[in-house]
Design an enzyme around this catalytic site. Structure first.
Site, mmCIF file in Angstrom:
data_model
loop_
_atom_site.group_PDB
_atom_site.id
_atom_site.type_symbol
_atom_site.label_atom_id
_atom_site.label_comp_id
_atom_site.label_asym_id
_atom_site.label_seq_id
_atom_site.Cartn_x
_atom_site.Cartn_y
_atom_site.Cartn_z
ATOM 1 N N LEU A 126 0.843 -1.196 0.000
ATOM 2 C CA LEU A 126 0.000 0.000 0.000
ATOM 3 C C LEU A 126 0.878 1.246 0.000
ATOM 4 O O LEU A 126 1.664 1.465 0.923
ATOM 5 C CB LEU A 126 -0.919 0.003 1.216
ATOM 6 N N HIS A 230 6.930 2.900 11.857
ATOM 7 C CA HIS A 230 7.524 4.097 11.257
ATOM 8 C C HIS A 230 6.533 5.250 11.373
ATOM 9 O O HIS A 230 5.313 5.048 11.322
ATOM 10 C CB HIS A 230 7.824 3.796 9.783
#
Length: 347
Positions: A126, A230
């Site tokens: 994605l 992240h």
């Protein structure tokens, strides 16, 4: 208008640009011309296949702006992971060291190397380009996959996972990998990540420590990033958590990012989904009760998905009123069946 469709040969240049933009740590889309072409070829074969059960099919879709023809993002589904290449994780567990005689009782976390998710389906790859990160584009690019899987259950496992990118800096420096590199691998994180992305995984089994790793022996920085994502991945994780995904203690073997898991049938989008007959209308719904609904057709090779404005006060959803522009994008006509769900979140 933004639509989702299967990737095609003409999307090669756009997919290569996306691979470059995605950066280090986006393992499923390495910057490698041959691998990117292979991904497109495999996806086209998957959309043409007619499996009776999940196999090695790899589905890859793109988000296209129909006005400009520009590809703004991509996302994919792996029907069944680990059948050809080993699919590795660490599982975060606990062991107890206790002495009744001395009155000492210590609980210690350990990371155990495993292949526990072999055979499940995975949502992956994605990426939404910076210019498109507004409105509901991100939700569209993520959520349509749940409807596609529920519409074609014979192609996928009931269990669905997503590997989330772990903590690393702009240069690909991962605190978790730095510890592994120093003690076992002698190669930097970008190299290990790239080798995995192009399918060269033998080094993992050859060099990975064979016994559980005691977490308290890791560096403090490495310990701190176990199960963390992240910074750019936080919105994607939040969206999946709203759907019902949860981490069961499995983390990535390179950056220790969490792998989240759900049962496809229990996802919020699927729980709120409906099948309806298409009724094309010339009206354009812009009232306060208008809801953007994620709508897909019932095809595989000719799959299409887009957002359709729907006035919920006028709907029983036996029929779905669709503007002609949206019907054209979905490649449906009056009387066809579509599958749809809210896009903006929980009811």
């Amino acid at each position: 208008m933004l639509i989702i469709r299967p990737i095609e040969a003409r999307d090669y240049a756009a997919l290569f640009e996306i691979a470059q933009e995605s950066g280090i740590g986006f393992t499923s889309l390495p910057v490698n011309e041959a691998l990117i072409q292979q991904k497109i070829d495999l996806a086209q074969a998957a959309f043409q296949a007619q499996p009776s059960q999940p196999g090695n099919q790899s589905y890859l879709f793109v988000l296209e702006d129909t006005e400009s023809g520009e590809v703004l993002g991509t996302s994919g589904i792996e029907a069944s992971v680990g059948l050809n290449d080993a699919f590795y994780h660490y599982h975060l567990g606990k062991v107890v060291h206790a002495s009744r005689e001395l009155g000492i009782h210590n609980t210690v976390e350990i990371l155990t190397f495993c292949n526990d998710y072999t055979g499940v389906s995975e949502i992956c790859t994605l990426f939404l380009r910076e210019k498109a990160r507004k409105g509901l584009a991100g939700r569209l690019l993520s959520k349509f996959r749940f409807l596609f899987m529920a519409q074609h259950p014979e192609r996928f496992s009931d269990t669905l996972i997503a590997e989330m990118r772990g903590v690393s800096d702009d240069n690909g420096k991962s605190p978790f990998w730095e510890w592994l590199e120093a003690h076992f691998f002698s190669m930097d994180f970008p190299t290990a990540d790239y080798l995995t992305g192009i399918g060269k995984k033998v080094f993992i089994a050859e060099l990975m420590p064979k016994y559980p790793i005691y977490v308290n022996l890791l560096s403090k920085d490495a310990q701190a990033c176990i199960g963390k994502v992240h910074e750019k991945t936080k919105p994607a994780l939040h969206l999946l958590e709203q759907e019902g995904f949860r981490c069961r203690g499995y983390v990535d073997i390179f950056d220790a990012g969490p792998t989240v898991e759900a049962d496809i049938h229990n996802l919020t989008t699927i729980q709120n989904s409906k099948h309806s007959l298409v009724k094309i209308t010339n009206e354009h719904n812009q009232s306060q009760s208008t809801q953007e609904r994620l709508v897909i057709n019932n095809k595989v090779a000719g799959f299409r998905a887009c957002l359709v404005p729907v006035d919920t006060t006028k709907h029983s959803f036996d029929e779905l009123l669709i503007p002609q522009e949206c019907a054209d994008a979905l490649q449906v006509v009056d009387g066809d069946t579509v599958y749809h769900a809210p896009c903006a979140g929980r009811k």
